[in-house]
Design a protein around this motif. Structure first.
Motif, mmCIF file in Angstrom:
data_model
loop_
_atom_site.group_PDB
_atom_site.id
_atom_site.type_symbol
_atom_site.label_atom_id
_atom_site.label_comp_id
_atom_site.label_asym_id
_atom_site.label_seq_id
_atom_site.Cartn_x
_atom_site.Cartn_y
_atom_site.Cartn_z
ATOM 1 N N UNK A 70 19.431 8.337 7.408
ATOM 2 C CA UNK A 70 19.921 9.582 8.286
ATOM 3 C C UNK A 70 21.211 9.432 8.003
ATOM 4 N N UNK A 71 21.770 8.356 8.081
ATOM 5 C CA UNK A 71 23.277 8.604 7.376
ATOM 6 C C UNK A 71 23.278 8.625 5.965
ATOM 7 N N UNK A 72 22.595 8.337 5.435
ATOM 8 C CA UNK A 72 22.867 8.666 3.389
ATOM 9 C C UNK A 72 23.292 10.558 3.983
ATOM 10 N N UNK A 73 21.793 10.161 4.209
ATOM 11 C CA UNK A 73 21.259 12.327 4.407
ATOM 12 C C UNK A 73 23.030 12.949 5.398
ATOM 13 N N UNK A 74 23.075 12.747 5.930
ATOM 14 C CA UNK A 74 24.618 13.253 6.218
ATOM 15 C C UNK A 74 25.727 13.292 5.807
#
Length: 202
Positions: free
Chosen positions: A175-179
């Motif tokens: 999720x952090x990578x996608x953000x």
């Protein structure tokens, strides 16, 4: 006792406490409801409506990366890591035969990491930080939503607690990578606009 044997022992104690010692009939129905994918259709409809209210470029980025986040967490957890670790689900584990209550079908043989945990914590992480980036709103309830679904997975006997932890770590990281990808995508489009103001602002 080796360290991983000790962790496995602690995990099974925690599972027994949640799945068996903390169980009541009314909670059985509630937890089955929480982990059912159809329960959350209104939430997904709301997220689509919320996305529709955004400007089109931002909304399309949000939808695309939401789908990519889910695809990565689901494929990585269910098709790669489960078959790498080959940790048995509680219902297949001989140590748990007297503990598992059988309130739901067993499902696939392997349980680490939990796909429910990776998927929902992935979405919660991406949505939380992206929504804060777009609207400066902190939707803290997203963390409770992901946690409730994951707790239900242990309660009904689908997963050990450490399966949930492993899935949550995978989900939060994805999720952090996608953000960060969302941030970079928006910044790139904005820089293109600064260089050529005749373009529509993304």
């Amino acid at each position: 006792m080796y360290f991983f044997d000790w962790l496995d022992h602690i995990d099974k104690i925690a599972f027994t406490f949640i799945h068996k010692d903390m169980s009541t009939r009314w909670l059985d129905y509630l937890m089955l409801l929480l982990r059912n994918q159809y329960t959350w259709i209104p939430l997904y409809v709301f997220m689509l409506y919320w996305t529709y209210k955004l400007d089109r470029p931002t909304g399309l980025k949000f939808i695309c990366l939401t789908l990519l986040c889910f695809a990565i967490t689901d494929f990585t957890s269910s098709s790669i890591l489960k078959y790498h670790f080959e940790r048995l689900r509680p219902c297949y584990d001989e140590d748990m035969t007297t503990v598992v209550r059988g309130i739901i079908g067993c499902g696939g043989k392997y349980s680490f990491p939990s796909s429910h945990a990776s998927n929902h914590f992935g979405l919660a992480t991406f949505w939380y930080f992206t929504i804060f980036h777009i609207k400066q709103q902190k939707w803290h309830w997203l963390w409770f939503w992901a946690f409730a679904i994951c707790y239900a997975q242990v309660y009904v006997g689908k997963h050990f607690p450490f399966d949930i932890v492993g899935g949550a770590v995978l989900g939060i990281f994805t999720g952090l990578c996608m953000f960060k990808l969302f941030e970079a995508w928006v910044k790139r489009d904005y820089n293109k606009y600064l260089k050529n103001p005749s373009l529509s602002l993304p």
